[in-house]
Every structure is written in C-alpha cells, then in structure tokens.
Design an enzyme around this catalytic site. Structure first.
Site, PDB file in Angstrom:
ATOM      1  N   ASP A   9      28.932  -5.819  78.920  1.00 46.23           N
ATOM      2  CA  ASP A   9      29.135  -4.625  78.083  1.00 46.23           C
ATOM      3  C   ASP A   9      27.758  -4.047  77.740  1.00 46.23           C
ATOM      4  OD1 ASP A   9      30.378  -2.672  76.446  1.00 46.23           O
ATOM      5  OD2 ASP A   9      30.217  -3.936  74.679  1.00 46.23           O
ATOM      6  N   TYR A  41      26.328   3.413  75.367  1.00 44.24           N
ATOM      7  CA  TYR A  41      26.589   4.090  76.638  1.00 44.24           C
ATOM      8  C   TYR A  41      27.339   5.414  76.437  1.00 44.24           C
ATOM      9  CZ  TYR A  41      25.381   0.227  79.910  1.00 44.24           C
ATOM     10  OH  TYR A  41      24.738  -0.712  80.681  1.00 44.24           O
ATOM     11  N   CYS A  73      33.848  -2.900  79.164  1.00 42.36           N
ATOM     12  CA  CYS A  73      33.354  -1.654  78.581  1.00 42.36           C
ATOM     13  C   CYS A  73      34.136  -0.498  79.206  1.00 42.36           C
ATOM     14  CB  CYS A  73      31.862  -1.508  78.883  1.00 42.36           C
ATOM     15  SG  CYS A  73      31.161   0.055  78.342  1.00 42.36           S
ATOM     16  N   ASN A  74      34.877   0.219  78.377  1.00 40.18           N
ATOM     17  CA  ASN A  74      35.654   1.355  78.884  1.00 40.18           C
ATOM     18  C   ASN A  74      34.747   2.463  79.395  1.00 40.18           C
ATOM     19  OD1 ASN A  74      38.747   1.077  77.671  1.00 40.18           O
ATOM     20  ND2 ASN A  74      37.224   0.017  76.450  1.00 40.18           N
ATOM     21  N   CYS A 187      37.753   1.314  73.285  1.00 33.13           N
ATOM     22  CA  CYS A 187      36.360   0.861  73.416  1.00 33.13           C
ATOM     23  C   CYS A 187      36.392  -0.588  72.963  1.00 33.13           C
ATOM     24  CB  CYS A 187      35.454   1.705  72.513  1.00 33.13           C
ATOM     25  SG  CYS A 187      33.815   0.988  72.226  1.00 33.13           S
ATOM     26  N   THR A 188      35.751  -1.463  73.711  1.00 32.42           N
ATOM     27  CA  THR A 188      35.875  -2.895  73.414  1.00 32.42           C
ATOM     28  C   THR A 188      35.257  -3.282  72.071  1.00 32.42           C
ATOM     29  OG1 THR A 188      33.906  -3.240  74.783  1.00 32.42           O
ATOM     30  CG2 THR A 188      36.063  -3.644  75.811  1.00 32.42           C
TER      31      THR A 188
END
Ligand code: DGL
Length: 263
Positions: A9, A41, A73-74, A187-188
């Site tokens: 991530d 990000y 990570c989306n 989102c994680t």
C-alpha cells in the site's frame, strides 16, 4: 517452506487487508510494504503514479521474492493492476471498491462510496458502477483527508469528530423518503477507523469492508501455488522512507522487523 505473501500500500491502510490475510493464513509468511515516501497516492497524476508503482513493486519483488502480491490499495489497483500483471510474472490480487456487494445488500437503493479523489476519478470505478450498480443511485465521494486521518489515528493522534463527520457527509443523502443505507469503504485506510466512521455517521448504515473477501481471494490463489524458494525470515515490513512512527505502528501489528527498500 511456507508461502510468502507481499502486501503493498502507499501507507498503513493495507494493514486492514494484512490483518484479514494473517487471520485466514496464519502459517504463511506475510510481508508488508508501504511506499510511505509516495503517500498519499490519492492526488498523484496518473502516469507518474503508474511509473512509481511499477518501480517500487519491481524493487520489492526482487528483494522479497513473494509467491503472490496483494495490492492493498484501491488507488493503485484501479489504475495499475493490468500494467503490473503484464509486467511481472506473479499472481496479483487487487483491491477495488466493493460496489457490487453494496449494490446487493442495499434495500433503499442508495449507496455511498468513500474513496480517494484518484479512485473516484478512475474509469475502472465508473465501470464497476455501470456493471454492478446501474439500477442503484451511487454517490461517489473523493475524500481529501480521510486516509491521512486514519494514518494519524494509527499514530495515536487525536481526531476530531467534526472533521471526520465533514469528510463522510456527502455520501449520506435523502431522496424521496429513501436514504443511503450502504457505504463502501473504498480505500484500505478507512476500515482501520470504521468504528469512528460509524460513530459520526448521521444515521446507521452498513459499512462495506472488503478485507475478508480479499483474504479469501489470496487463499484461493495460494492453493494453486507451490511454496516459496526463499527462506522464511518472519514478518517483515518494507518502507521507502525511514520513519520511526511507521516502524512503531508496524511493530505493534506484528511486523517487528523493518527495512528500507534499496534504491
Ligand atoms: N490506501 C489507499 C487506497 O486504498 C490510498 C491512500 C492514499 O495513498 O491516498 O486507496
């Protein structure tokens, strides 16, 4: 010899996935990697972010020789999953907004999606809406600060209810006597503060956390792989920038050893 799973991530958000993976596969060797030098990000321009992810993953894979890589990570998965699958000869499990399960469980027909601005903008995310939720009202919201708030919480900082409530408010809508009843944690980082999100939500909703589903998918992929050829060095975390705060949080999560990713 155990299987080796690399969980990646931008920051600490992938820990929501790592917890689920470790609980489902306690005998696997789980490695955690945070591109903390690139965090967050969510606001990166697309081309630069793809290049960054390919570069960091290339170095991580060379260093850790995993059997499978989880892009926890989306923001990265919705942009670069296809590219990294083409680039590296390894199985990748991605994390994308859980719009399908949300559309299935919603009774009101109104679902919210909390994600980073990058994830909300992706064609991939729009395709998920079109494919699985075209019969629903989907309220997408790009949260500017929520991932960072989750990071700060993990570092033990105070988080004001009013700031948190303001970040999530746009997905809570009422229309013609119906209101949002399912909210995707896209989102994680967000599952790590799901309790706080539930506490400040204007009304109770189902919060859709995909971590267990991702762990199940990792287990399916692992069943089809042979064990790693490398040695089992125990849970290790990789960082792209030295950070005592990160190392402390990762140690608390069971990643006692950490190392800086060589450039
Ligand atoms: N945890 C990441 C995700 O799932 C994003 C956080 C960020 O770097 O903005 O999208």
């Amino acid at each position: 010899m155990s299987q080796r799973i690399l969980i990646f991530d931008s920051g600490l958000g992938g820990l929501s996935v790592a917890r689920a993976v470790v609980s489902r596969m306690p005998d696997a060797q789980t490695l955690y990697a945070a591109d903390n030098d690139g965090f967050p990000y969510g606001d990166w321009p697309k081309d630069a972010l793809v290049e960054r992810i390919v570069d960091v993953l290339g170095r991580l894979i060379a260093e850790s020789v995993p059997n499978v890589v989880v892009i926890a990570c989306n923001t990265a998965s919705t942009l670069a999953l296809e590219t990294v699958r083409q680039r590296f000869a390894l199985p990748f499990v991605g994390t994308v907004p859980a719009i399908k399960p949300a559309a299935e469980v919603s009774e009101s027909g109104i679902i919210g999606v909390l994600a980073t601005p990058g994830t909300v903008d992706r064609e991939y995310t729009q395709a998920l809406v079109d494919t699985f939720a075209s019969h629903r009202t989907v309220v997408l919201h790009g949260c500017r600060h929520l991932a960072d708030m989750a990071e700060r919480c993990l570092h033990g900082e105070e988080l004001a209810d009013s700031d948190l409530a303001a970040e999530i408010a746009p997905v809570f809508v009422e229309q013609g006597g119906r209101r949002t009843d399912a909210v995707v944690l896209g989102c994680t980082h967000y599952p790590l503060i799901a309790g706080r999100i539930a506490d400040v939500a204007p009304w109770p909703v189902r919060l859709i956390d995909p971590s267990d589903a991702i762990a199940r998918q990792v287990a399916r992929v692992m069943d089809n792989r042979s064990a790693s050829s490398g040695t089992n060095g125990g849970p290790t975390a990789f960082l792209t920038k030295p950070s005592a705060g990160f190392a402390d949080v990762l140690a608390r999560e069971g990643f006692a050893r950490n190392q800086l990713l060589p450039l």
